[in-house]
Scaffold this motif. Structure first.
Motif, PDB file in Angstrom:
ATOM      1  N   GLY A 186       0.793  -1.228   0.000  1.00  0.00           N
ATOM      2  CA  GLY A 186       0.000   0.000   0.000  1.00  0.00           C
ATOM      3  C   GLY A 186       0.823   1.275   0.000  1.00  0.00           C
ATOM      4  O   GLY A 186       0.329   2.335   0.403  1.00  0.00           O
ATOM      5  N   VAL A 187       2.084   1.198  -0.442  1.00  0.00           N
ATOM      6  CA  VAL A 187       2.952   2.372  -0.485  1.00  0.00           C
ATOM      7  C   VAL A 187       3.571   2.487  -1.883  1.00  0.00           C
ATOM      8  O   VAL A 187       3.524   1.553  -2.676  1.00  0.00           O
TER       9      VAL A 187
ATOM     10  N   ARG B 262      19.049   1.842   0.988  1.00  0.00           N
ATOM     11  CA  ARG B 262      17.967   2.618   1.597  1.00  0.00           C
ATOM     12  C   ARG B 262      16.832   2.800   0.590  1.00  0.00           C
ATOM     13  O   ARG B 262      17.065   3.226  -0.544  1.00  0.00           O
ATOM     14  N   ILE B 263      15.625   2.472   1.016  1.00  0.00           N
ATOM     15  CA  ILE B 263      14.432   2.628   0.193  1.00  0.00           C
ATOM     16  C   ILE B 263      13.537   3.663   0.856  1.00  0.00           C
ATOM     17  O   ILE B 263      13.213   3.541   2.039  1.00  0.00           O
ATOM     18  N   TYR B 264      13.163   4.680   0.085  1.00  0.00           N
ATOM     19  CA  TYR B 264      12.257   5.721   0.577  1.00  0.00           C
ATOM     20  C   TYR B 264      10.873   5.452   0.006  1.00  0.00           C
ATOM     21  O   TYR B 264      10.719   5.303  -1.205  1.00  0.00           O
ATOM     22  N   ILE B 265       9.884   5.405   0.893  1.00  0.00           N
ATOM     23  CA  ILE B 265       8.519   5.110   0.462  1.00  0.00           C
ATOM     24  C   ILE B 265       7.600   6.288   0.761  1.00  0.00           C
ATOM     25  O   ILE B 265       7.871   7.095   1.649  1.00  0.00           O
ATOM     26  N   VAL B 266       6.509   6.372   0.009  1.00  0.00           N
ATOM     27  CA  VAL B 266       5.514   7.423   0.198  1.00  0.00           C
ATOM     28  C   VAL B 266       4.125   6.802   0.214  1.00  0.00           C
ATOM     29  O   VAL B 266       3.902   5.721  -0.327  1.00  0.00           O
ATOM     30  N   LYS B 267       3.207   7.532   0.850  1.00  0.00           N
ATOM     31  CA  LYS B 267       1.818   7.089   0.922  1.00  0.00           C
ATOM     32  C   LYS B 267       0.959   8.308   1.218  1.00  0.00           C
ATOM     33  O   LYS B 267       1.363   9.184   1.990  1.00  0.00           O
ATOM     34  N   ASP B 268      -0.208   8.368   0.583  1.00  0.00           N
ATOM     35  CA  ASP B 268      -1.146   9.443   0.904  1.00  0.00           C
ATOM     36  C   ASP B 268      -1.437   9.411   2.392  1.00  0.00           C
ATOM     37  O   ASP B 268      -1.706   8.345   2.948  1.00  0.00           O
ATOM     38  N   GLY B 269      -1.350  10.552   3.025  1.00  0.00           N
ATOM     39  CA  GLY B 269      -1.588  10.621   4.463  1.00  0.00           C
ATOM     40  C   GLY B 269      -0.331  10.405   5.288  1.00  0.00           C
ATOM     41  O   GLY B 269      -0.357  10.518   6.502  1.00  0.00           O
ATOM     42  N   GLY B 270       0.782  10.065   4.624  1.00  0.00           N
ATOM     43  CA  GLY B 270       2.043   9.893   5.331  1.00  0.00           C
ATOM     44  C   GLY B 270       2.401   8.440   5.591  1.00  0.00           C
ATOM     45  O   GLY B 270       1.549   7.557   5.612  1.00  0.00           O
ATOM     46  N   VAL B 271       3.672   8.217   5.786  1.00  0.00           N
ATOM     47  CA  VAL B 271       4.224   6.883   6.022  1.00  0.00           C
ATOM     48  C   VAL B 271       4.340   6.648   7.523  1.00  0.00           C
ATOM     49  O   VAL B 271       4.833   7.496   8.253  1.00  0.00           O
ATOM     50  N   SER B 272       3.888   5.489   7.967  1.00  0.00           N
ATOM     51  CA  SER B 272       3.987   5.135   9.386  1.00  0.00           C
ATOM     52  C   SER B 272       5.137   4.157   9.603  1.00  0.00           C
ATOM     53  O   SER B 272       5.665   3.562   8.651  1.00  0.00           O
TER      54      SER B 272
ATOM     55  N   ASP C 268      28.018  -7.465   1.832  1.00  0.00           N
ATOM     56  CA  ASP C 268      27.190  -7.272   3.019  1.00  0.00           C
ATOM     57  C   ASP C 268      26.563  -5.888   2.987  1.00  0.00           C
ATOM     58  O   ASP C 268      27.210  -4.911   2.589  1.00  0.00           O
ATOM     59  N   TYR C 269      25.316  -5.802   3.414  1.00  0.00           N
ATOM     60  CA  TYR C 269      24.618  -4.522   3.434  1.00  0.00           C
ATOM     61  C   TYR C 269      23.542  -4.547   4.503  1.00  0.00           C
ATOM     62  O   TYR C 269      23.182  -5.597   5.028  1.00  0.00           O
ATOM     63  N   VAL C 270      23.026  -3.380   4.816  1.00  0.00           N
ATOM     64  CA  VAL C 270      21.913  -3.229   5.741  1.00  0.00           C
ATOM     65  C   VAL C 270      20.758  -2.633   4.943  1.00  0.00           C
ATOM     66  O   VAL C 270      20.942  -1.670   4.190  1.00  0.00           O
ATOM     67  N   LEU C 271      19.560  -3.196   5.086  1.00  0.00           N
ATOM     68  CA  LEU C 271      18.363  -2.665   4.430  1.00  0.00           C
ATOM     69  C   LEU C 271      17.697  -1.672   5.359  1.00  0.00           C
ATOM     70  O   LEU C 271      17.443  -1.973   6.517  1.00  0.00           O
ATOM     71  N   GLU C 272      17.445  -0.475   4.859  1.00  0.00           N
ATOM     72  CA  GLU C 272      16.697   0.538   5.608  1.00  0.00           C
ATOM     73  C   GLU C 272      15.504   0.969   4.773  1.00  0.00           C
ATOM     74  O   GLU C 272      15.644   1.195   3.564  1.00  0.00           O
ATOM     75  N   VAL C 273      14.358   1.113   5.424  1.00  0.00           N
ATOM     76  CA  VAL C 273      13.147   1.589   4.763  1.00  0.00           C
ATOM     77  C   VAL C 273      12.627   2.776   5.558  1.00  0.00           C
ATOM     78  O   VAL C 273      12.477   2.686   6.778  1.00  0.00           O
ATOM     79  N   SER C 274      12.385   3.902   4.876  1.00  0.00           N
ATOM     80  CA  SER C 274      11.889   5.082   5.578  1.00  0.00           C
ATOM     81  C   SER C 274      11.124   5.980   4.621  1.00  0.00           C
ATOM     82  O   SER C 274      11.112   5.752   3.405  1.00  0.00           O
ATOM     83  N   SER C 275      10.519   7.017   5.178  1.00  0.00           N
ATOM     84  CA  SER C 275       9.901   8.042   4.343  1.00  0.00           C
ATOM     85  C   SER C 275      11.006   8.986   3.891  1.00  0.00           C
ATOM     86  O   SER C 275      12.058   9.054   4.538  1.00  0.00           O
TER      87      SER C 275
ATOM     88  N   ARG D 101       9.558  13.482 -11.745  1.00  0.00           N
ATOM     89  CA  ARG D 101       8.466  12.964 -10.899  1.00  0.00           C
ATOM     90  C   ARG D 101       8.517  13.600  -9.515  1.00  0.00           C
ATOM     91  O   ARG D 101       7.503  14.025  -8.974  1.00  0.00           O
ATOM     92  N   HIS D 102       9.702  13.703  -8.929  1.00  0.00           N
ATOM     93  CA  HIS D 102       9.850  14.323  -7.609  1.00  0.00           C
ATOM     94  C   HIS D 102       9.423  15.785  -7.641  1.00  0.00           C
ATOM     95  O   HIS D 102       8.714  16.253  -6.745  1.00  0.00           O
ATOM     96  N   PHE D 103       9.851  16.517  -8.672  1.00  0.00           N
ATOM     97  CA  PHE D 103       9.493  17.932  -8.769  1.00  0.00           C
ATOM     98  C   PHE D 103       7.981  18.096  -8.951  1.00  0.00           C
ATOM     99  O   PHE D 103       7.359  18.934  -8.303  1.00  0.00           O
ATOM    100  N   LYS D 104       7.384  17.295  -9.809  1.00  0.00           N
ATOM    101  CA  LYS D 104       5.942  17.400 -10.055  1.00  0.00           C
ATOM    102  C   LYS D 104       5.147  17.138  -8.776  1.00  0.00           C
ATOM    103  O   LYS D 104       4.130  17.782  -8.530  1.00  0.00           O
ATOM    104  N   GLN D 105       5.603  16.191  -7.960  1.00  0.00           N
ATOM    105  CA  GLN D 105       4.926  15.877  -6.697  1.00  0.00           C
ATOM    106  C   GLN D 105       5.095  16.989  -5.661  1.00  0.00           C
ATOM    107  O   GLN D 105       4.380  17.016  -4.674  1.00  0.00           O
TER     108      GLN D 105
END
Length: 143
Positions: free
Chosen positions: A12-13, A30-40, A64-71, A82-86
């Motif tokens: 749903g993101v 690092r993966i940055y995610i977005v969602k209407d209403g904000g990411v929890s 070796d790596y570390v996976l990070e997920v955030s807004s 796409r980033h500018f249009k948003q």
């Protein structure tokens, strides 16, 4: 492997950006995610839980790596059209190369963005800047 955007949609993101960085002798994917209403925090956790077993079999980076997920946060890098249009209507700081070939910068409101250029305006002026002249751009918050 399934497309990252398609996998994120299962949670749903949407995908904002992904990057590989080295910090303190560690490789971080690092993966940055977005969602209407904000990411929890739950959204980040769900994405991490979905991707971890997939990346155990097909790692996104070598070694070796570390996976990070955030807004991407309130103050976030703007890297493509796409980033500018948003971000139309938000405050932005843009460093660019002007028509004289010199480094320049402007802070103001992102008034418009299309596939070739952006328009940034403030109390003093309004500038149209082609994407190929932008060196760095980000949104910012006035506190």
């Amino acid at each position: 492997m399934t497309n990252l955007s398609e996998l994120l949609a299962q949670c749903g993101v949407g995908l904002y950006d992904a990057e590989t960085v080295n910090e303190n002798s560690r490789t971080i994917y690092r993966i940055y995610i977005v969602k209407d209403g904000g990411v929890s925090l739950d959204d980040c956790e769900n994405v991490s839980r979905l991707l971890s077993p997939i990346y155990d079999v097909e790692p996104p980076v070598l070694g070796d790596y570390v996976l990070e997920v955030s807004s991407p946060g309130l103050e976030r890098a703007l890297k493509d059209a796409r980033h500018f249009k948003q971000s139309i209507g938000e405050l932005v700081s843009v460093k660019f190369i002007n028509e004289n070939g010199e480094n320049d910068g402007i802070k103001g409101t992102l008034v418009a963005a299309n596939d070739g250029e952006i328009t940034v305006g403030n109390d003093d002026l309004s500038l149209v800047i082609p994407y190929d002249k932008i060196k760095k751009a980000k949104t910012y918050i006035e506190w």
